[in-house]
Design a protein around this motif. Structure first.
Motif, PDB file in Angstrom:
ATOM      1  N   GLY A 182       0.811  -1.215   0.000  1.00  0.00           N
ATOM      2  CA  GLY A 182       0.000   0.000   0.000  1.00  0.00           C
ATOM      3  C   GLY A 182       0.839   1.257   0.000  1.00  0.00           C
ATOM      4  O   GLY A 182       2.029   1.244   0.306  1.00  0.00           O
ATOM      5  N   LYS A 183       0.193   2.334  -0.370  1.00  0.00           N
ATOM      6  CA  LYS A 183       0.847   3.636  -0.468  1.00  0.00           C
ATOM      7  C   LYS A 183       0.529   4.453   0.781  1.00  0.00           C
ATOM      8  O   LYS A 183      -0.614   4.478   1.233  1.00  0.00           O
ATOM      9  CB  LYS A 183       0.332   4.364  -1.713  1.00  0.00           C
ATOM     10  CG  LYS A 183       1.133   5.570  -2.098  1.00  0.00           C
ATOM     11  CD  LYS A 183       1.197   5.645  -3.620  1.00  0.00           C
ATOM     12  CE  LYS A 183       2.106   6.733  -4.086  1.00  0.00           C
ATOM     13  NZ  LYS A 183       3.506   6.411  -3.998  1.00  0.00           N
ATOM     14  N   LEU A 184       1.520   5.120   1.307  1.00  0.00           N
ATOM     15  CA  LEU A 184       1.336   5.999   2.456  1.00  0.00           C
ATOM     16  C   LEU A 184       0.799   7.342   1.974  1.00  0.00           C
ATOM     17  O   LEU A 184       1.409   7.976   1.114  1.00  0.00           O
ATOM     18  CB  LEU A 184       2.671   6.182   3.179  1.00  0.00           C
ATOM     19  CG  LEU A 184       2.629   6.847   4.534  1.00  0.00           C
ATOM     20  CD1 LEU A 184       1.774   6.060   5.510  1.00  0.00           C
ATOM     21  CD2 LEU A 184       4.030   6.981   5.079  1.00  0.00           C
ATOM     22  N   LYS A 185      -0.340   7.757   2.512  1.00  0.00           N
ATOM     23  CA  LYS A 185      -0.987   8.977   2.030  1.00  0.00           C
ATOM     24  C   LYS A 185      -0.925  10.129   3.029  1.00  0.00           C
ATOM     25  O   LYS A 185      -0.856  11.278   2.645  1.00  0.00           O
ATOM     26  CB  LYS A 185      -2.445   8.668   1.682  1.00  0.00           C
ATOM     27  CG  LYS A 185      -2.574   7.665   0.553  1.00  0.00           C
ATOM     28  CD  LYS A 185      -4.021   7.222   0.367  1.00  0.00           C
ATOM     29  CE  LYS A 185      -4.069   6.117  -0.669  1.00  0.00           C
ATOM     30  NZ  LYS A 185      -4.667   4.914  -0.220  1.00  0.00           N
ATOM     31  N   GLU A 186      -0.977   9.831   4.307  1.00  0.00           N
ATOM     32  CA  GLU A 186      -1.052  10.861   5.328  1.00  0.00           C
ATOM     33  C   GLU A 186       0.281  11.591   5.476  1.00  0.00           C
ATOM     34  O   GLU A 186       1.316  10.970   5.704  1.00  0.00           O
ATOM     35  CB  GLU A 186      -1.464  10.270   6.678  1.00  0.00           C
ATOM     36  CG  GLU A 186      -2.874   9.729   6.709  1.00  0.00           C
ATOM     37  CD  GLU A 186      -3.010   8.322   6.135  1.00  0.00           C
ATOM     38  OE1 GLU A 186      -1.986   7.743   5.701  1.00  0.00           O
ATOM     39  OE2 GLU A 186      -4.137   7.802   6.107  1.00  0.00           O
ATOM     40  N   LYS A 187       0.244  12.918   5.360  1.00  0.00           N
ATOM     41  CA  LYS A 187       1.465  13.725   5.410  1.00  0.00           C
ATOM     42  C   LYS A 187       2.187  13.598   6.747  1.00  0.00           C
ATOM     43  O   LYS A 187       3.412  13.564   6.794  1.00  0.00           O
ATOM     44  CB  LYS A 187       1.139  15.188   5.128  1.00  0.00           C
ATOM     45  CG  LYS A 187       0.812  15.463   3.677  1.00  0.00           C
ATOM     46  CD  LYS A 187       0.551  16.937   3.433  1.00  0.00           C
ATOM     47  CE  LYS A 187       0.169  17.160   1.986  1.00  0.00           C
ATOM     48  NZ  LYS A 187      -0.164  18.537   1.692  1.00  0.00           N
ATOM     49  N   SER A 206       5.982  12.403   7.187  1.00  0.00           N
ATOM     50  CA  SER A 206       6.935  13.273   7.877  1.00  0.00           C
ATOM     51  C   SER A 206       7.725  12.500   8.937  1.00  0.00           C
ATOM     52  O   SER A 206       8.937  12.661   9.057  1.00  0.00           O
ATOM     53  CB  SER A 206       6.168  14.396   8.564  1.00  0.00           C
ATOM     54  OG  SER A 206       6.624  15.614   8.176  1.00  0.00           O
ATOM     55  N   ALA A 207       7.016  11.686   9.688  1.00  0.00           N
ATOM     56  CA  ALA A 207       7.670  10.896  10.738  1.00  0.00           C
ATOM     57  C   ALA A 207       8.655   9.904  10.120  1.00  0.00           C
ATOM     58  O   ALA A 207       9.791   9.769  10.588  1.00  0.00           O
ATOM     59  CB  ALA A 207       6.625  10.167  11.579  1.00  0.00           C
ATOM     60  N   GLN A 250      -0.161   1.801   7.964  1.00  0.00           N
ATOM     61  CA  GLN A 250       0.624   3.013   7.766  1.00  0.00           C
ATOM     62  C   GLN A 250       1.308   3.428   9.073  1.00  0.00           C
ATOM     63  O   GLN A 250       2.470   3.826   9.071  1.00  0.00           O
ATOM     64  CB  GLN A 250      -0.260   4.159   7.254  1.00  0.00           C
ATOM     65  CG  GLN A 250      -0.837   3.927   5.885  1.00  0.00           C
ATOM     66  CD  GLN A 250      -2.116   3.083   5.900  1.00  0.00           C
ATOM     67  OE1 GLN A 250      -2.566   2.601   6.929  1.00  0.00           O
ATOM     68  NE2 GLN A 250      -2.695   2.902   4.733  1.00  0.00           N
ATOM     69  N   LEU A 251       0.608   3.329  10.187  1.00  0.00           N
ATOM     70  CA  LEU A 251       1.199   3.662  11.478  1.00  0.00           C
ATOM     71  C   LEU A 251       2.277   2.645  11.859  1.00  0.00           C
ATOM     72  O   LEU A 251       3.304   3.001  12.442  1.00  0.00           O
ATOM     73  CB  LEU A 251       0.120   3.728  12.557  1.00  0.00           C
ATOM     74  CG  LEU A 251       0.581   4.097  13.956  1.00  0.00           C
ATOM     75  CD1 LEU A 251       1.278   5.459  13.970  1.00  0.00           C
ATOM     76  CD2 LEU A 251      -0.602   4.093  14.920  1.00  0.00           C
ATOM     77  N   MET A 252       2.064   1.396  11.489  1.00  0.00           N
ATOM     78  CA  MET A 252       3.052   0.354  11.786  1.00  0.00           C
ATOM     79  C   MET A 252       4.392   0.670  11.137  1.00  0.00           C
ATOM     80  O   MET A 252       5.446   0.386  11.696  1.00  0.00           O
ATOM     81  CB  MET A 252       2.523  -1.000  11.308  1.00  0.00           C
ATOM     82  CG  MET A 252       3.319  -2.169  11.820  1.00  0.00           C
ATOM     83  SD  MET A 252       3.215  -2.311  13.603  1.00  0.00           S
ATOM     84  CE  MET A 252       4.925  -2.180  14.031  1.00  0.00           C
TER      85      MET A 252
END
Length: 172
Positions: A22-27, A31-32, A148-150
């Motif tokens: 999957g693609k990371l979408k959240e900026k 950033s992290a 995404q958080l993982m």
């Protein structure tokens, strides 16, 4: 002589890779991850390789879920080389401390595994083929986290492991 220089031969500029579905979408998550990739540069490059997730309806049968995992698994495996040491993130994997992860990374890299690949599967998990290719199944606990958080959590723990192995006070 500092701890960093003692470990320099083993940990200097060692490439690490995270293969994820999957693609990371959240900026804010990007950033992290960018921050941990920047911090990791002193030890080597931390590459994030995204493979596309399979489009899947909400209410899939068990057979359809397996088909999705198999397709995603083929994409994951195409990003892994024969000589890579593969660490899969699995709910039923081994739950270990940050110190133990650092020790494992030190051991793996000391004993001939210069390229570590961490794998985060899709929302349905990992295929059998990916789990069979795994050299080590790692668990961050039984709680479900967004994939995404993982990625952020894994990047931080990999960075923490290298900091522990360098003798840094970051871990304290």
């Amino acid at each position: 002589m500092t701890s960093v220089s003692r470990n320099k031969g083993v940990f200097d500029k060692m490439p690490q890779k995270i293969v994820c579905v999957g693609k990371l979408k959240e900026k804010y998550l990007k950033s992290a991850i960018d921050e941990y990739q920047k911090r990791m540069q002193r030890f080597g490059k931390l590459n994030i390789v995204e493979v596309p997730d399979e489009k899947a309806p909400q209410n899939m049968s068990d057979k359809e879920i397996e088909q999705v995992k198999d397709k995603e698994g083929e994409k994951i495996l195409s990003k892994i080389n024969d000589q890579d040491f593969v660490i899969t993130l699995e709910i039923l994997g081994k739950e270990i401390s940050s110190e133990k992860l650092a020790q494992n990374i030190k051991d793996w890299t000391t004993y001939g595994h210069s390229s570590l690949v961490f794998v985060i599967g899709g929302s349905n998990g990992l295929s059998e083929a990916v789990m069979k290719r795994s050299n080590y199944a790692l668990s961050f606990g039984k709680m479900t986290l967004p994939h995404q958080l993982m990625r952020v959590v894994l990047c931080e723990q990999v960075y923490r492991a290298f900091m522990i192995n360098s003798g840094s006070a970051y871990h304290k």
